[in-house]
Write a protein that holds these residues in place. Structure first.
Motif, mmCIF file in Angstrom:
data_model
loop_
_atom_site.group_PDB
_atom_site.id
_atom_site.type_symbol
_atom_site.label_atom_id
_atom_site.label_comp_id
_atom_site.label_asym_id
_atom_site.label_seq_id
_atom_site.Cartn_x
_atom_site.Cartn_y
_atom_site.Cartn_z
ATOM 1 N N HIS A 50 6.209 6.794 12.892
ATOM 2 C CA HIS A 50 6.691 5.471 12.596
ATOM 3 C C HIS A 50 5.723 4.766 11.657
ATOM 4 C CE1 HIS A 50 9.761 2.755 13.853
ATOM 5 N NE2 HIS A 50 8.897 1.770 13.976
ATOM 6 N N TYR A 51 4.471 5.220 11.735
ATOM 7 C CA TYR A 51 3.409 4.522 11.004
ATOM 8 C C TYR A 51 2.738 5.448 10.002
ATOM 9 C CZ TYR A 51 3.961 1.448 14.957
ATOM 10 O OH TYR A 51 4.488 0.636 15.897
ATOM 11 N N GLN A 52 2.298 4.836 8.936
ATOM 12 C CA GLN A 52 1.631 5.590 7.889
ATOM 13 C C GLN A 52 0.252 6.069 8.333
ATOM 14 O OE1 GLN A 52 -1.059 4.000 6.139
ATOM 15 N NE2 GLN A 52 -1.416 5.816 4.861
ATOM 16 N N ARG A 53 -0.326 5.347 9.310
ATOM 17 C CA ARG A 53 -1.700 5.577 9.761
ATOM 18 C C ARG A 53 -2.017 7.055 10.025
ATOM 19 N NH1 ARG A 53 -3.937 3.295 15.462
ATOM 20 N NH2 ARG A 53 -2.425 4.828 16.136
ATOM 21 N N LEU A 54 -1.101 7.750 10.747
ATOM 22 C CA LEU A 54 -1.338 9.152 11.086
ATOM 23 C C LEU A 54 -1.480 10.000 9.824
ATOM 24 C CD1 LEU A 54 -1.403 11.456 13.251
ATOM 25 C CD2 LEU A 54 1.057 11.601 12.999
ATOM 26 N N LEU A 55 -0.732 9.592 8.772
ATOM 27 C CA LEU A 55 -0.700 10.412 7.555
ATOM 28 C C LEU A 55 -1.969 10.247 6.716
ATOM 29 C CD1 LEU A 55 3.064 9.906 6.657
ATOM 30 C CD2 LEU A 55 2.001 11.636 8.124
ATOM 31 N N ASP A 56 -2.836 9.286 7.106
ATOM 32 C CA ASP A 56 -4.174 9.235 6.504
ATOM 33 C C ASP A 56 -4.998 10.440 6.936
ATOM 34 O OD1 ASP A 56 -3.698 6.907 5.217
ATOM 35 O OD2 ASP A 56 -4.633 5.615 6.756
ATOM 36 N N TYR A 57 -4.675 10.923 8.135
ATOM 37 C CA TYR A 57 -5.491 12.006 8.693
ATOM 38 C C TYR A 57 -4.808 13.366 8.605
ATOM 39 C CZ TYR A 57 -8.036 8.000 10.378
ATOM 40 O OH TYR A 57 -8.739 6.825 10.422
ATOM 41 N N ILE A 58 -3.479 13.355 8.775
ATOM 42 C CA ILE A 58 -2.730 14.595 8.513
ATOM 43 C C ILE A 58 -1.978 14.352 7.204
ATOM 44 C CG2 ILE A 58 -0.979 16.221 9.345
ATOM 45 C CD1 ILE A 58 -1.476 15.120 12.172
ATOM 46 N N VAL A 59 -2.554 14.808 6.132
ATOM 47 C CA VAL A 59 -1.994 14.451 4.819
ATOM 48 C C VAL A 59 -0.826 15.374 4.503
ATOM 49 C CG1 VAL A 59 -2.483 14.164 2.375
ATOM 50 C CG2 VAL A 59 -4.248 13.641 4.083
ATOM 51 N N PRO A 60 0.385 14.816 4.355
ATOM 52 C CA PRO A 60 1.566 15.658 4.145
ATOM 53 C C PRO A 60 1.732 16.089 2.689
ATOM 54 C CG PRO A 60 2.217 13.360 4.275
ATOM 55 C CD PRO A 60 0.712 13.383 4.418
ATOM 56 N N ASP A 61 2.452 17.184 2.502
ATOM 57 C CA ASP A 61 2.829 17.601 1.146
ATOM 58 C C ASP A 61 4.021 16.789 0.666
ATOM 59 O OD1 ASP A 61 0.971 19.899 0.897
ATOM 60 O OD2 ASP A 61 2.116 20.623 2.623
ATOM 61 N N VAL A 62 4.932 16.509 1.613
ATOM 62 C CA VAL A 62 6.174 15.818 1.257
ATOM 63 C C VAL A 62 6.473 14.785 2.334
ATOM 64 C CG1 VAL A 62 8.666 16.109 0.826
ATOM 65 C CG2 VAL A 62 7.068 17.927 0.156
#
Lengths: 471, 250
Positions: B204-216
């Motif tokens: 739901h939040y962008q925060r996690l994606l700071d640490y698990i950086v997605p390809d897409v």
């Protein structure tokens, strides 16, 4: 020994007992029950007149008592006493060496893993095949300390001074219809005496095997543990699956003298044609402790309520009970705690699992009279229902009179939730494995009370039972 | 054969209401994709439906795992085929210890008659627990029973690390985690990233994606993917919200 080796060594599965050897009996009392049947049994055993009289009186009591169908199960009406054979044996004294045991009997117990267990962790073994024990042996060191471990015939014949004073005293013949039946036709079972102060470190084990069809097994067990002594006794039971009904009706009497401790462990795994109607009771004298650890997995109908009469001050009684009723089975089990002295303590923990249309019933009796002081009872009974049509009944009867006692009663009924099963399946377990794990989790705290060897076996039995029960 | 988790025209209903309405998505092996979207867009429905939960009815479409239709398998077969779901709300299993549960799950992956090497199993489990900052006493505790929210999520990651799936969906694994726990969980996931493994991270939040950086990054709305972009899309969503995309889709 590695854990997998332990598993292998103890692999008594629900189906492992499902085999039989062709009948080859020297002695066969034939079908039906009359005074002639009793005489036939007594003659083979060469019994004293007082035992013959005991049997005859018991038969009269048996015949005079109505079938107790009004409270547990009408299924009792399906027992046809005239079609049952009451005594079958090969006519040989029990052997002290497996090499001397008749081949088919020896093979039976080998398939059930009994000799192997004996080598690994038992202090003594009694292996009963139909009416008589085929093998009986106790470690020499124990005999030297004065421990007696024999079958009922030898006990009454060779040690009348030890056993006769207590025989039929804890459970009188007329206690109920089936204790009367057992008193009339009893054969086999274990008679044990542990002298004062002797603490038997390793368990004594009895194994009860029914091999024949339309047969009744009526073993009689009497365990006397003298002052400050201790013993653990374990019994296992199996029978092949036959179409006809088989009857198992034992009487087990325990006497724990001052400061003595008895632990009696049962893993009942009868096939689904066996009526298992057993009376078990112990008397605990001052500061003595009797624990029944009772596990019922098989049989068609089990009615069994191990009891402790706490007769001496500070005596303790405990029943730990696990029952699993699958489709076609009714486990009517529980406990009786009779407080008969001050500061006596009893504890009942019962867990029952109903699978399919199986019926499990907890029936408990706790009695604390008015004249006593400082008695305590704790009763916990928990039921787990696996399917929506599974049945559990709980009948706790707790009578406490007077003001100086403490009692506590807790009961719960739960169901394995679909989301819990889904979670486990998502990790790769199939439905049966997930159910087994849930059921094992439910009884886990009780299984820990079993000696390690037995808890492993119990877990296997539950796994086997659950695997076949989900579709 | 396509080495991917491929969701094709997936329609899923819950109690007669259609939640996913023809969803398409492909996560090639070795990649990490994120799915974001406003509440009620169908994110958790997607995770549960792929896992095979009984309340989620697939009315149309398919989910291919390396070309094999996952939806034709039972729940446990999907797991053993290499699919893992880290639950948003992990279940408790009273009386079953964490160690026994993991062991049973590992055992279920072995051919009949083959036994787990208990010593090696414990060594591996302890090493992975250390990496997740989990106290070893958790091995003896009943699965998730009495665990805090953060402990449950760590336990999900431990299970994932022990089962080594080829395709994993993380369903709002970040919810209920403080920043330290989030970093630990992310570190666990990152340590598993490889050319042979894919992740679909639902958040739901962008925060996690700071640490698990997605390809897409994909945006799910009204049961369909309505927008796809690179990792910078997450930041854009954080800043601008969903309206600028959903307006077009509505």
């Amino acid at each position: 020994m590695s854990e997998s080796a332990t598993l292998e060594a103890l692999a008594i599965e629900r189906d492992t007992g499902n085999f039989s050897y062709p009948e080859d009996y020297e002695h066969n009392a034939g079908v039906g029950l009359t005074e002639d049947t009793l005489k036939y049994i007594s003659d083979i055993k060469g019994e004293a007149e007082w035992i013959r009289e005991f049997r005859r009186r018991a038969l009269k009591v048996f015949n005079s008592k109505p079938m107790p169908t009004h409270w547990a199960s009408k299924d009792l009406e399906n027992i046809v006493f005239d079609e049952i054979r009451y005594y079958l044996s090969k006519g040989q004294a029990p052997k002290q060496n497996w090499e001397d045991v008749p081949d088919d009997v020896k093979k039976t117990f080998e398939r059930l893993g009994v000799p192997e267990k004996e080598r690994k962790f038992l202090a003594g073994v009694e292996a009963q095949f139909d009416s008589e024990s085929a093998y009986s042996n106790v470690k020499e060191a124990l005999s030297k300390e004065g421990v007696i471990f024999v079958n009922s015939t030898a006990g009454l014949r060779d040690y009348p001074d030890v056993f006769r004073p207590y025989f039929g005293k804890v459970i009188p013949t007329g206690d109920n219809k089936f204790s009367a039946l057992n008193s009339a036709v009893f054969s086999g079972g274990s008679f044990i005496y542990v002298p004062p102060g002797v603490k038997v470190k390793h368990p004594l084990q009895a194994y009860f095997r029914i091999n024949a069809e339309n047969f009744g097994q009526f073993e009689r067990t009497l365990i006397i543990v003298d002052e400050g002594a201790e013993v653990t006794y374990m019994e296992g039971c199996t029978a092949p699956k036959f179409e006809t009904a088989t009857l198992h009706s034992a009487v087990v009497e325990l006497v724990a003298m001052k400061d003595a401790r008895i632990q009696y462990i049962t893993v009942q795994n009868w096939s689904n044609n066996v009526f298992n109607l057993v009376t078990k009771r112990g008397i605990a004298h001052e500061n003595a402790e009797i624990r029944w650890i009772d596990c019922n997995i098989g049989s068609r109908l089990t009615m069994k309520y191990p009891g402790v009469v706490m007769k001496g001050r500070k005596a303790r009684g405990e029943v730990i009970s696990i029952a699993l009723a699958n489709t076609g089975q009714h486990q009517d089990t529980g406990a009786k705690m009779i407080h008969a002295a001050d500061e006596t303590t009893s504890n009942i923990v019962a867990k029952s699992i109903s699978v399919g249309t199986g019926i499990s019933t907890y029936r408990g009796l706790v009695h604390i009279p008015k004249n006593l002081k400082g008695c305590r009872n704790n009763t916990e009974c928990d039921a787990l229902l696996i399917n929506t049509n599974s049945v559990n009944n709980t009948y706790p009867a707790i009578t406490v009179r007077g003001n100086h006692h403490a009692t506590q009663h807790e009961a719960s009924v739960s169901q394995v939730s679909e989301d819990q099963i889904f979670y486990m399946k998502q990790r790769g377990l199939n439905e049966g494995e997930a159910m087994s794990l849930s059921v094992n989790g439910f009884v886990n705290d009780l299984v820990r009370e079993f000696p390690m060897e037995y808890s492993v076996e119990l877990k296997r039995l539950i796994d086997m039972e659950m695997e076949g029960s989900v579709g | 054969m396509n080495q991917s988790l491929k969701i094709e025209n997936l329609h899923v209903s819950v109690e007669g209401h259609e939640i996913l309405r023809g969803m398409n998505l492909e996560v090639p092996k070795g990649q990490v994709h994120a799915i974001m979207g406003p509440n009620g867009s169908g994110k958790s429905t997607l995770a549960k439906a792929i896992a095979g939960h009984h309340d989620y009815e697939v009315t149309e479409g398919a989910v291919y795992l390396d070309g094999v239709n996952l939806l034709e398998m039972s729940v446990d077969e999907r797991s053993r085929a290499g699919f893992f779901l880290a639950f948003q709300y992990p279940r408790e299993i009273p009386g079953v210890s964490n160690a026994n549960f993991l062991r049973a799950a590992r055992q279920a992956r072995l051919p009949k008659g083959q036994e787990i090497d208990a010593v090696a199993f414990y060594r591996e489990m302890y090493a992975k627990m250390d990496g997740l900052g989990m106290d070893r006493k958790f091995t003896g505790r009943s699965v998730n029973e009495g665990f805090s929210g953060g402990e449950k999520k760590r336990n999900e990651i431990l299970q994932m690390m022990m089962l080594e799936p080829q395709y994993a969906i993380l369903d709002e694994t970040d919810s209920g985690l403080d920043i330290d726990a989030l970093k630990i969980v992310a570190h666990g996931v990152n340590s598993m990233r490889s050319a042979d493994r894919s992740f679909l991270v639902i958040t739901h939040y962008q925060r996690l994606l700071d640490y698990i950086v997605p390809d897409v990054v994909h945006v799910l709305f009204n049961g369909r993917i309505i927008h796809t972009g690179g990792k910078e899309l997450a930041l854009e969503l954080e800043e601008k919200g969903y309206d600028w995309i959903t307006k077009d889709a509505a």
